[in-house]
Scaffold this motif. Structure first.
Motif, mmCIF file in Angstrom:
data_model
loop_
_atom_site.group_PDB
_atom_site.id
_atom_site.type_symbol
_atom_site.label_atom_id
_atom_site.label_comp_id
_atom_site.label_asym_id
_atom_site.label_seq_id
_atom_site.Cartn_x
_atom_site.Cartn_y
_atom_site.Cartn_z
ATOM 1 N N LEU A 44 0.945 -1.184 -0.129
ATOM 2 C CA LEU A 44 0.060 -0.098 -0.001
ATOM 3 C C LEU A 44 0.751 1.427 -0.095
ATOM 4 C CD1 LEU A 44 -2.678 -1.069 2.593
ATOM 5 C CD2 LEU A 44 -3.144 -0.704 -0.073
ATOM 6 N N HIS A 45 2.063 1.249 0.628
ATOM 7 C CA HIS A 45 2.816 2.071 0.794
ATOM 8 C C HIS A 45 4.369 2.143 0.325
ATOM 9 C CE1 HIS A 45 -0.223 4.305 3.183
ATOM 10 N NE2 HIS A 45 -0.199 2.973 3.997
ATOM 11 N N PRO A 46 4.420 1.982 -0.924
ATOM 12 C CA PRO A 46 5.974 1.464 -1.400
ATOM 13 C C PRO A 46 6.886 2.543 -1.181
ATOM 14 C CG PRO A 46 4.359 1.889 -3.483
ATOM 15 C CD PRO A 46 3.519 2.019 -2.008
ATOM 16 N N GLU A 47 6.531 3.898 -1.064
ATOM 17 C CA GLU A 47 7.479 4.914 -0.696
ATOM 18 C C GLU A 47 8.207 4.819 0.742
ATOM 19 O OE1 GLU A 47 3.491 6.422 0.489
ATOM 20 O OE2 GLU A 47 4.082 5.278 -1.389
ATOM 21 N N GLU A 48 7.330 4.218 1.573
ATOM 22 C CA GLU A 48 7.827 3.969 2.828
ATOM 23 C C GLU A 48 8.530 2.660 3.147
ATOM 24 O OE1 GLU A 48 4.886 4.451 5.729
ATOM 25 O OE2 GLU A 48 4.008 6.352 4.593
ATOM 26 N N ASP A 49 9.008 1.868 1.913
ATOM 27 C CA ASP A 49 9.747 0.611 2.034
ATOM 28 C C ASP A 49 11.087 0.841 2.320
ATOM 29 O OD1 ASP A 49 10.505 -1.872 2.183
ATOM 30 O OD2 ASP A 49 9.432 -2.271 0.015
ATOM 31 N N ASP A 50 11.573 0.905 3.597
ATOM 32 C CA ASP A 50 13.029 0.949 4.082
ATOM 33 C C ASP A 50 13.480 -0.312 4.241
ATOM 34 O OD1 ASP A 50 11.522 0.503 6.427
ATOM 35 O OD2 ASP A 50 12.332 2.181 7.558
ATOM 36 N N ARG A 51 13.038 -1.224 4.044
ATOM 37 C CA ARG A 51 13.756 -2.493 4.149
ATOM 38 C C ARG A 51 15.039 -2.801 3.425
ATOM 39 N NH1 ARG A 51 8.798 -6.668 2.961
ATOM 40 N NH2 ARG A 51 8.557 -4.968 1.207
ATOM 41 N N PRO A 52 16.121 -3.631 3.745
ATOM 42 C CA PRO A 52 17.270 -3.726 2.810
ATOM 43 C C PRO A 52 16.817 -4.272 1.647
ATOM 44 C CG PRO A 52 17.650 -4.532 5.088
ATOM 45 C CD PRO A 52 16.133 -4.037 4.935
ATOM 46 N N GLU A 53 18.028 -4.156 0.709
ATOM 47 C CA GLU A 53 17.759 -4.807 -0.678
ATOM 48 C C GLU A 53 17.663 -6.468 -0.759
ATOM 49 O OE1 GLU A 53 17.164 -3.131 -3.564
ATOM 50 O OE2 GLU A 53 16.846 -1.265 -2.434
ATOM 51 N N THR A 54 18.289 -6.837 0.273
ATOM 52 C CA THR A 54 18.680 -8.305 0.485
ATOM 53 C C THR A 54 17.238 -8.912 0.821
ATOM 54 O OG1 THR A 54 19.489 -8.206 2.631
ATOM 55 C CG2 THR A 54 20.831 -8.534 0.773
ATOM 56 N N VAL A 55 16.525 -8.247 1.586
ATOM 57 C CA VAL A 55 15.059 -8.454 2.177
ATOM 58 C C VAL A 55 14.008 -8.593 0.951
ATOM 59 C CG1 VAL A 55 13.226 -8.162 3.538
ATOM 60 C CG2 VAL A 55 15.616 -8.031 4.459
#
Length: 62
Positions: A44-55
């Motif tokens: 719903l909120h892809p702009e707030e996705d702050d997970r690491p690239e590996t995850v």
């Protein structure tokens, strides 16, 4: 030897409204109809996705 005090927990089961995943908790949710999983929230909120690239790669998120 000291005895351990047995605690009785009530288990609450809630379902994500988007993905239909079932979660178990020991606390009652104030608004169970508004619960969404972490993956559904980031959809719903892809702009707030702050997970690491590996995850993100493991989950298949672009």
């Amino acid at each position: 030897m000291a005895k351990r005090k047995k605690r009785d927990f009530k288990i609450y089961r809630y379902e994500c409204t988007m993905t239909a995943e079932v979660y178990k908790t020991t606390r009652q949710a104030p608004n169970p109809d508004d619960l969404v999983s972490v993956n559904a929230y980031y959809e719903l909120h892809p702009e707030e996705d702050d997970r690491p690239e590996t995850v993100k790669k493991q989950l298949g998120v672009e």
